[in-house]
Design an enzyme around this catalytic site. Structure first.
Site, PDB file in Angstrom:
ATOM      1  N   ASP A 104     -41.632  45.523  12.538  1.00 35.29           N
ATOM      2  CA  ASP A 104     -40.457  44.643  12.510  1.00 35.29           C
ATOM      3  C   ASP A 104     -39.229  45.397  11.999  1.00 35.29           C
ATOM      4  O   ASP A 104     -38.405  44.863  11.270  1.00 35.29           O
ATOM      5  CB  ASP A 104     -40.725  43.378  11.663  1.00 35.29           C
ATOM      6  CG  ASP A 104     -39.584  42.365  11.708  1.00 35.29           C
ATOM      7  OD1 ASP A 104     -38.779  42.418  12.654  1.00 35.29           O
ATOM      8  OD2 ASP A 104     -39.498  41.534  10.779  1.00 35.29           O
ATOM      9  N   GLY A 116     -35.312  35.729  18.297  1.00 32.83           N
ATOM     10  CA  GLY A 116     -36.555  35.094  18.743  1.00 32.83           C
ATOM     11  C   GLY A 116     -37.747  36.014  18.844  1.00 32.83           C
ATOM     12  O   GLY A 116     -38.822  35.579  19.254  1.00 32.83           O
ATOM     13  N   LYS A 149     -33.286  48.446   9.082  1.00 28.67           N
ATOM     14  CA  LYS A 149     -34.361  48.042   8.168  1.00 28.67           C
ATOM     15  C   LYS A 149     -35.257  49.195   7.740  1.00 28.67           C
ATOM     16  O   LYS A 149     -35.834  49.163   6.659  1.00 28.67           O
ATOM     17  CB  LYS A 149     -35.240  47.001   8.874  1.00 28.67           C
ATOM     18  CG  LYS A 149     -34.782  45.562   8.782  1.00 28.67           C
ATOM     19  CD  LYS A 149     -35.882  44.697   9.389  1.00 28.67           C
ATOM     20  CE  LYS A 149     -35.548  43.233   9.447  1.00 28.67           C
ATOM     21  NZ  LYS A 149     -36.647  42.480  10.112  1.00 28.67           N
ATOM     22  N   ARG A 184     -23.488  33.167  11.453  1.00 27.47           N
ATOM     23  CA  ARG A 184     -22.715  34.181  10.742  1.00 27.47           C
ATOM     24  C   ARG A 184     -21.234  34.206  11.107  1.00 27.47           C
ATOM     25  O   ARG A 184     -20.506  35.073  10.650  1.00 27.47           O
ATOM     26  CB  ARG A 184     -23.380  35.548  10.895  1.00 27.47           C
ATOM     27  CG  ARG A 184     -24.599  35.680   9.960  1.00 27.47           C
ATOM     28  CD  ARG A 184     -25.275  37.021  10.006  1.00 27.47           C
ATOM     29  NE  ARG A 184     -25.880  37.245  11.287  1.00 27.47           N
ATOM     30  CZ  ARG A 184     -27.066  36.752  11.665  1.00 27.47           C
ATOM     31  NH1 ARG A 184     -27.784  36.048  10.822  1.00 27.47           N
ATOM     32  NH2 ARG A 184     -27.526  36.975  12.875  1.00 27.47           N
TER      33      ARG A 184
HETATM   34 CA    CA Z   1     -37.560  40.512  13.277  1.00 32.58          CA
END
Ligand code: CA
Length: 695
Positions: free
Chosen positions: A317, A194, A344, A134
């Site tokens: 997540d 990760g 998110k 990025r």
């Molecule tokens: Ca993730």
């Protein structure tokens, strides 16, 4: 076509052409502290506040349709482009896949230098979401880049020659770096990714001059038997249970790190749990600090000043690594120094960035895992169907998030945040019935393939969530952070679209995954400009001025998580990436980038035994789909395995089990897959090829 005859805001903030010539800006701490007023683009989010707002207004709501191409640069890359280019002293610096850096003359696009960190491509599988990068940081004559293999590298800004390099991770573990380094108080800061594969996240600060480590902020505690690094970790460990350290715990901070030089605080957005399932990660309980949090750190020590956890005990997540930005807002008659984020999980947060006090949190998308954020406790009020264990539970948003890394911007003139959202994000969560940590693969503890055959949560147990029930897959929201609702909204047919740029010309720029670059009026959302670039735009546009001319630049290149999993809105197969730069009076003849033709298909015999194909399908979902697409349908940036030349299938065992294509990024899976396993995958792919031919 799109015309506006007046500048609604009428603000002449540092009109670029009014200056006789542009001063040469330094690139030191003072320059960074004043970058908000600068006509360059000195750091990832434009300036320390990372609002991606430029005071340039030569290009504005009355003339934006006159933009044409100033120059283009073909990146010689065919995977995702996510970088924010930086501009300093007439040079534009950007990155491409595999962490290579290029420097161009910002007036002409002529290449000045190119730097390739020579990453061993066999580690590409560690990158959950493509081998993207990025962008760079720039400071006192040096360019800094984080390489996908975990190195932080300092280059000479003039020549691109390597000055120093430090390995920031344990390279035997599945760490990657995709984020842009940031500068704070003479240090260069970098995180890592990760958590999908099994990792313990952290952010490290290095001396910008020498590369000597200054401090490390661990996001989650390690094994208590090894001793805690500091009291922050000892405190965090009280919120964890079971043997969380075996998979790593997660929390990898792979994107947002920002700095307030007055408060001397660094703000870090932290990642999701590793594995995703809290049942598997932490015996099904605990908040698991500092996962999914906004954490303020003292710049001198890296120790925690305050934290706010957006998703306690993450199960979904729900990273909070999404862009952080600083602003000054008047709330209840009082000026507050705030930090804002749309992680998110679907809620937009406004916090006091000095104290960490939660000021507001409201849904910006349809959220079914919670019915709101409690004003008393600051904690989410979870719905009864949010957590899953042995049954499939459908939750919005899903792991893609209602907003992902695509940067938002904020205009202090309109008071609006321009937020690229994924309104349609949802997922069927269920714990993997027999989870066992294995190196060399995703270790989410959640079934990523077909979960339809597993027990489903009964419909009557679902309860309503909160937020707009909006069927549009993606939308640009002009979000009012005081009213906590959108002032205007642009709906898109695809979920994933590019980051945004806001300018004093009353403009918002955004690219889309179907290959368009658009400009809207910042105040009311009227579409003012729309050009077809042919290739998906995921990266955020930037703007800068040189010689009295304002330019707008953006990288277009298809890839990233969505492309790997198999959706291709622009329709082009493996298109080359390109850096586009526009200027008023530039070439209006815009020729869209074309992809490569799909190869002709010829018949290849295969074993159609249903048991073999089922086995192949299952292993493919677990081992292959995260790069080659669900059901072997490529998303357009990596090889579509159904279209391989017949001879390629003859060496399938060599490719899968002996690393024949490791130089291209295909890992050697010989340690994990038997010959028979690999053959079943091949038969499955060939069955998919046959299905394609039968269409
Ligand atoms: Ca993730």
């Amino acid at each position: 076509m799109f015309t506006r005859t007046r500048s609604v805001l009428g603000l002449g903030v540092l009109l670029a052409s009014a200056l006789p010539c542009f001063p040469l800006y330094a690139q030191d701490s003072a320059a960074l502290a004043n970058a908000a007023q600068n006509s360059e683009w000195l750091t990832y989010g434009h300036d320390y506040a990372e609002t991606r707002f430029s005071t340039l207004d030569q290009v504005n709501d009355s003339n934006v349709a006159e933009l044409g191409v100033a120059w283009t640069f073909d990146t010689d890359s065919f995977r995702g482009l996510e970088a924010t280019p930086l501009v300093h002293d007439g040079v534009i610096y950007a990155t491409r896949p595999w962490s290579s850096v290029f420097a161009l003359d910002a007036r002409t696009g002529e290449k000045l230098w190119d730097y390739d960190p020579q990453v061993d491509k066999s580690i590409g599988w560690k990158a959950c979401c493509d081998v993207v990068n990025r962008g760079v940081a720039i400071y006192e004559g040096k360019i800094y880049v984080g390489a996908i293999d975990g190195r932080l590298i300092a280059l000479d800004a003039k020549t691109g020659k390597e000055l120093w390099s430090v390995v920031t991770v344990d390279q035997s573990r599945p760490y990657t770096i995709t984020g842009a380094p940031r500068i704070a108080d003479g240090k260069v800061l970098i995180g890592n990714g990760g958590s999908e594969l099994g990792a313990r996240g952290y952010v490290t600060a290095y001396d910008a001059e020498t590369g000597a480590e200054a401090w490390r902020f661990w996001v989650v505690p390690g094994n208590p038997a090894d001793g805690f690094e500091n009291p922050d970790m000892e405190f965090a460990a009280t919120t964890w249970f079971g043997k969380w350290w075996e998979v790593g715990g997660g929390g990898t901070s792979w994107d947002s790190i920002i700095y307030d030089p007055e408060a001397k605080l660094v703000y870090v957005g932290t990642g999701n749990g590793s594995p995703w399932s809290r049942e598997l990660r932490s015996a099904g309980k605990g908040d698991n600090l500092f996962l999914s949090s906004i954490v303020a750190l003292h710049v001198d020590t890296g120790r925690v000043a305050w934290y706010y956890q957006t998703t306690p005990g993450d199960d979904w997540d729900f990273t909070a690594v999404q862009g952080l930005m600083q602003a000054e807002l008047v709330i209840d008659g009082k000026e507050r120094k705030v930090i804002m984020q749309a992680p998110k999980n679907g809620f937009f947060y406004v916090l006091d960035r000095i104290t960490g006090e939660l000021l507001s949190a409201e849904p910006y998308a349809n959220v079914t895992w919670a019915t709101g954020i409690s004003k008393e406790t600051g904690r989410p009020i979870e719905t009864v169907h949010a957590r899953y264990k042995d049954f499939v539970s459908t939750v919005m948003p899903g792991p893609g998030g209602a907003h992902n890394w695509h940067p938002m911007s904020y205009s202090p003139l309109t008071g609006l945040v321009y937020l690229p959202t994924q309104q349609g994000s949802r997922f069927n969560y269920v714990k993997e019935p027999e989870f066992e940590y294995q190196p060399g693969k995703w270790n989410t503890g959640v079934v990523l393939g077909n979960s339809a055959a597993l027990p489903q949560r009964p419909q009557e147990e679902y309860v309503e969530g909160v937020g707009p029930v909006n069927p549009t897959p993606g939308a640009l929201l002009a979000w009012d952070p005081l009213e906590m609702k959108p002032r205007w909204q642009i709906d898109y047919p695809n979920s994933v679209n590019g980051g945004t740029l806001a300018t004093a010309g009353n403009l918002v720029f955004q690219g889309t995954s179907d290959g368009h670059l658009l400009a809207y009026a910042a105040d009311d959302g009227q579409k003012l400009w729309d050009v077809d670039l042919g290739v998906a735009v995921m990266a955020p546009p930037i703007t800068y001025a040189l010689d009295g001319k304002q330019y707008v630049s953006v990288l277009a290149g298809w890839g990233g998580a969505t492309a790997l999993f198999g959706v291709n809105p622009a329709g082009e197969y493996k298109p080359e990436g390109r850096l586009w730069t526009f200027v008023i009076g530039g070439d209006k003849n815009i020729v869209p980038v074309k992809g490569q033709p799909y190869p002709e298909l010829t018949k290849v015999e295969f074993n159609d035994d249903p048991a073999v194909l089922q086995q192949g399908s299952d292993i493919f979902a677990e081992r292959c789909a995260m790069c080659h697409g669900r059901n072997a349908q490529s998303g357009g940036s990596l090889a579509d395995l159904r279209y391989a030349a017949p001879a390629t299938y003859d060496i399938f065992q060599n490719i899968v089990r002996e690393g024949a294509y490791s130089g291209l990024g295909m890992p050697n899976l010989g340690e994990y897959l038997s010959e028979q396993d690999a053959d079943s995958i091949k038969q499955f792919i060939l069955s998919r090829r046959a299905a394609l031919m039968a269409q």
